[in-house]
Scaffold this active site. Structure first.
Site, mmCIF file in Angstrom:
data_model
loop_
_atom_site.group_PDB
_atom_site.id
_atom_site.type_symbol
_atom_site.label_atom_id
_atom_site.label_comp_id
_atom_site.label_asym_id
_atom_site.label_seq_id
_atom_site.Cartn_x
_atom_site.Cartn_y
_atom_site.Cartn_z
ATOM 1 N N ALA A 60 4.709 -5.347 -8.923
ATOM 2 C CA ALA A 60 6.208 -5.084 -9.121
ATOM 3 C C ALA A 60 6.463 -5.689 -10.588
ATOM 4 O O ALA A 60 6.433 -6.821 -10.700
ATOM 5 C CB ALA A 60 7.183 -5.691 -8.134
ATOM 6 N N TYR A 185 13.958 -4.449 -1.600
ATOM 7 C CA TYR A 185 14.292 -4.927 -3.234
ATOM 8 C C TYR A 185 15.629 -4.001 -3.222
ATOM 9 O O TYR A 185 16.114 -3.247 -2.514
ATOM 10 C CB TYR A 185 13.264 -4.867 -3.864
ATOM 11 C CG TYR A 185 12.410 -6.031 -3.531
ATOM 12 C CD1 TYR A 185 12.523 -7.127 -3.558
ATOM 13 C CD2 TYR A 185 11.045 -5.582 -3.165
ATOM 14 C CE1 TYR A 185 11.667 -8.233 -3.043
ATOM 15 C CE2 TYR A 185 10.040 -6.550 -2.609
ATOM 16 C CZ TYR A 185 10.453 -8.003 -2.713
ATOM 17 O OH TYR A 185 9.519 -8.976 -2.409
ATOM 18 N N ARG A 233 7.799 4.641 -4.225
ATOM 19 C CA ARG A 233 7.547 3.812 -2.928
ATOM 20 C C ARG A 233 8.791 3.329 -2.078
ATOM 21 O O ARG A 233 9.797 3.133 -2.686
ATOM 22 C CB ARG A 233 6.768 2.320 -3.312
ATOM 23 C CG ARG A 233 6.463 1.517 -2.042
ATOM 24 C CD ARG A 233 5.624 0.579 -2.294
ATOM 25 N NE ARG A 233 4.288 0.698 -2.320
ATOM 26 C CZ ARG A 233 3.137 -0.167 -1.931
ATOM 27 N NH1 ARG A 233 3.371 -1.433 -1.594
ATOM 28 N NH2 ARG A 233 2.102 0.410 -1.714
ATOM 29 N N ARG A 332 -4.574 -5.484 0.241
ATOM 30 C CA ARG A 332 -5.166 -6.889 0.394
ATOM 31 C C ARG A 332 -7.044 -6.627 0.649
ATOM 32 O O ARG A 332 -7.607 -7.904 0.034
ATOM 33 C CB ARG A 332 -4.969 -7.523 1.709
ATOM 34 C CG ARG A 332 -3.460 -8.195 1.886
ATOM 35 C CD ARG A 332 -2.890 -8.789 3.045
ATOM 36 N NE ARG A 332 -2.768 -7.254 3.632
ATOM 37 C CZ ARG A 332 -2.215 -6.980 5.081
ATOM 38 N NH1 ARG A 332 -2.027 -8.352 5.485
ATOM 39 N NH2 ARG A 332 -2.159 -5.979 5.702
HETATM 40 C C1 FNR Z 1 2.114 -7.254 -1.779
HETATM 41 N N1 FNR Z 1 2.682 -6.191 -1.710
HETATM 42 C C2 FNR Z 1 3.474 -5.657 -2.641
HETATM 43 N N2 FNR Z 1 4.157 -4.191 -2.536
HETATM 44 C C3 FNR Z 1 4.731 -3.581 -3.788
HETATM 45 O O1 FNR Z 1 5.491 -2.508 -3.500
HETATM 46 N N3 FNR Z 1 4.736 -4.302 -4.761
HETATM 47 C C4 FNR Z 1 4.488 -5.656 -5.016
HETATM 48 O O2 FNR Z 1 4.373 -6.362 -6.267
HETATM 49 C C5 FNR Z 1 3.777 -6.134 -3.848
HETATM 50 N N4 FNR Z 1 3.165 -7.410 -3.728
HETATM 51 C C6 FNR Z 1 2.567 -7.964 -2.815
HETATM 52 C C7 FNR Z 1 1.620 -8.986 -3.107
HETATM 53 C C8 FNR Z 1 0.616 -9.436 -2.410
HETATM 54 C C9 FNR Z 1 -0.375 -10.688 -2.627
HETATM 55 C C10 FNR Z 1 0.276 -8.843 -1.178
HETATM 56 C C11 FNR Z 1 -0.495 -9.158 -0.091
HETATM 57 C C12 FNR Z 1 1.138 -7.845 -0.842
HETATM 58 C C13 FNR Z 1 2.597 -5.106 -0.478
HETATM 59 C C14 FNR Z 1 1.259 -4.397 -0.632
HETATM 60 O O3 FNR Z 1 1.363 -3.527 -1.988
HETATM 61 C C15 FNR Z 1 0.946 -3.568 0.462
HETATM 62 O O4 FNR Z 1 1.731 -2.575 0.511
HETATM 63 C C16 FNR Z 1 0.709 -4.510 1.686
HETATM 64 O O5 FNR Z 1 -0.077 -5.521 1.645
HETATM 65 C C17 FNR Z 1 0.002 -3.577 2.949
HETATM 66 O O6 FNR Z 1 -1.103 -3.215 2.347
HETATM 67 P P1 FNR Z 1 -2.753 -3.618 2.796
HETATM 68 O O7 FNR Z 1 -2.628 -5.362 2.253
HETATM 69 O O8 FNR Z 1 -2.680 -4.042 4.436
HETATM 70 O O9 FNR Z 1 -3.601 -2.806 2.265
#
Ligand code: FNR
Length: 366
Positions: A60, A185, A233, A332
């Site tokens: 973001a 957000y 998104r 992740r």
């Molecule tokens: C995130 N997520 C997230 N989503 C987003 O739209 N913008 C962002 O900047 C972030 N930042 C963020 C940081 C960290 C450390 C994590 C673990 C997650 C959410 C991420 O993009 C994702 O949607 C979720 O983690 C679910 O997907 P996974 O991790 O199960 O593949």
């Protein structure tokens, strides 16, 4: 022929070499409070390009300084930011991937400490006033952030910030722009009746609550190159069945409205608008069913990305083969394994696919 995980995806004038996208993930790693990328961002993002992901999305990236979640978030509110980000986009491209940027404003969820510091509201000189559709603070257990309702003039300023950020992203060499309208957000706060209590043109019914996002999408499309895709998104549902909230049906209707404005792909996430949310499951592909519904039920031919709990090659490949989504968005698992896409290609015996490129230096390892 049925597409698989390593079939290139053509959107407008660009080709994403395969269907693996690195999900936007905040690194909270800017030094100082300037929103400029550091070596960490460079290494983190470029490693995932080397690792084979077709599309590498930044975290973001705040369109205004007050739109950062923490003082350590990335920003794109000046040309200095764009110049610094251009070095990263060039490296991502050199390594065969498309660089994408998530344009964001944290709204009432801004001005916090980093997750490893507790994600608490910042106090005193450290913090700043946050803005939202309505002056309702996030219900933190301890303390509050000051939150101000945006005036119509302020809203115009927010739109201009998103547009200026998109123009800078274009100059910085990004191939895809994604508007962040999920996770509670600012733009999600406008969409959801849980956080939007306005009585003017930007609140009330579905039309009013979606107005800001539609205006931003339309204005960004006007400055974003025709050949470059625009993503949005969303949180497909607020996961709040006990009150009036944003639902999957609303998301399908929103997809119908966004596609004609030039939005090419809906990146389907969920939740984040209120701590009372009830997440039915966090298992494998836990949000995939929302992506599938939007893909199947939208009357528009809009592409869809699925995110959440995608951790294996087989799962990501099945998503694409079964037509439930056009992109497998992996968060992740990419932190655990920057080479997720290369490993997936090896596991699926697809190292010879058009959409996968093994760095020559690593050739003997795959
Ligand atoms: C995130 N997520 C997230 N989503 C987003 O739209 N913008 C962002 O900047 C972030 N930042 C963020 C940081 C960290 C450390 C994590 C673990 C997650 C959410 C991420 O993009 C994702 O949607 C979720 O983690 C679910 O997907 P996974 O991790 O199960 O593949």
């Amino acid at each position: 022929m049925t597409a698989d995980l390593f079939a290139p995806l053509e959107l407008r004038g660009i080709e994403i070499p395969n269907r693996v996208m690195v999900s936007p993930m905040c690194q909270y790693s800017c030094e100082g409070r300037d929103g400029l990328p550091t070596d960490w961002h460079h290494t983190h993002l470029v490693s995932r390009a080397v690792g084979g992901a077709g599309l590498v999305m930044t975290e973001a990236t705040a369109v205004e300084a007050r739109g950062r979640i923490t003082p350590h978030d990335l920003g794109i509110w000046s040309d200095t930011h764009a110049d610094a980000l251009a070095e990263i986009t060039a490296s991502i491209r050199e390594n065969g991937s498309v660089p994408g940027i998530q344009l964001a404003h944290a709204g009432r969820k801004a001005s916090k400490t980093r997750p490893w510091e507790g994600s608490d509201p910042l106090t005193g000189d450290e913090g700043w006033e946050t803005v939202a559709p309505s002056a309702v603070p996030w219900p933190y257990e301890d303390g509050e952030t000051a939150v101000r309702e945006l005036s119509i003039e302020d809203i115009d300023g927010v739109i201009q910030s998103f547009v200026a950020a998109a123009e800078r992203a274009r100059e910085a060499g990004f191939g895809v722009a994604e508007i962040h309208a999920a996770h509670g957000y600012l733009l999600h706060e406008f969409l959801s009746p849980v956080t939007n209590h306005r009585e003017d043109d930007y609140g009330g019914d579905f039309e009013g609550r979606t107005r800001l996002l539609r205006e931003i999408a339309r204005e960004i499309r006007a400055v974003w190159p025709d050949e470059n895709p625009l993503f949005v998104r969303i949180s497909a549902t607020d996961w709040l069945d006990d009150r009036e909230s944003w639902t999957v049906e609303d998301s399908i209707r929103l997809a119908d409205d966004l596609a004609p404005l030039g939005v090419d792909l809906i990146d389907v996430s969920a939740g984040g608008v209120h701590p009372d949310q009830h997440i039915p499951s966090t298992g494998p592909g836990y949000q995939e069913r929302y992506a599938r519904r939007i893909k199947q039920e939208s009357s528009e031919d809009v592409a869809v990305g699925a995110v959440g709990g995608i951790t294996t090659a087989e799962q990501a490949d099945a998503l694409i083969r079964n037509g439930r989504g056009d992109l497998a968005i992996v968060g992740r698992e990419h932190l655990r394994d920057p080479y997720f896409a290369l490993h997936a290609a090896r596991e699926l015996d697809r190292l010879d696919a058009d959409g996968i490129e093994i760095p020559i230096q690593y050739d003997r390892a795959f």
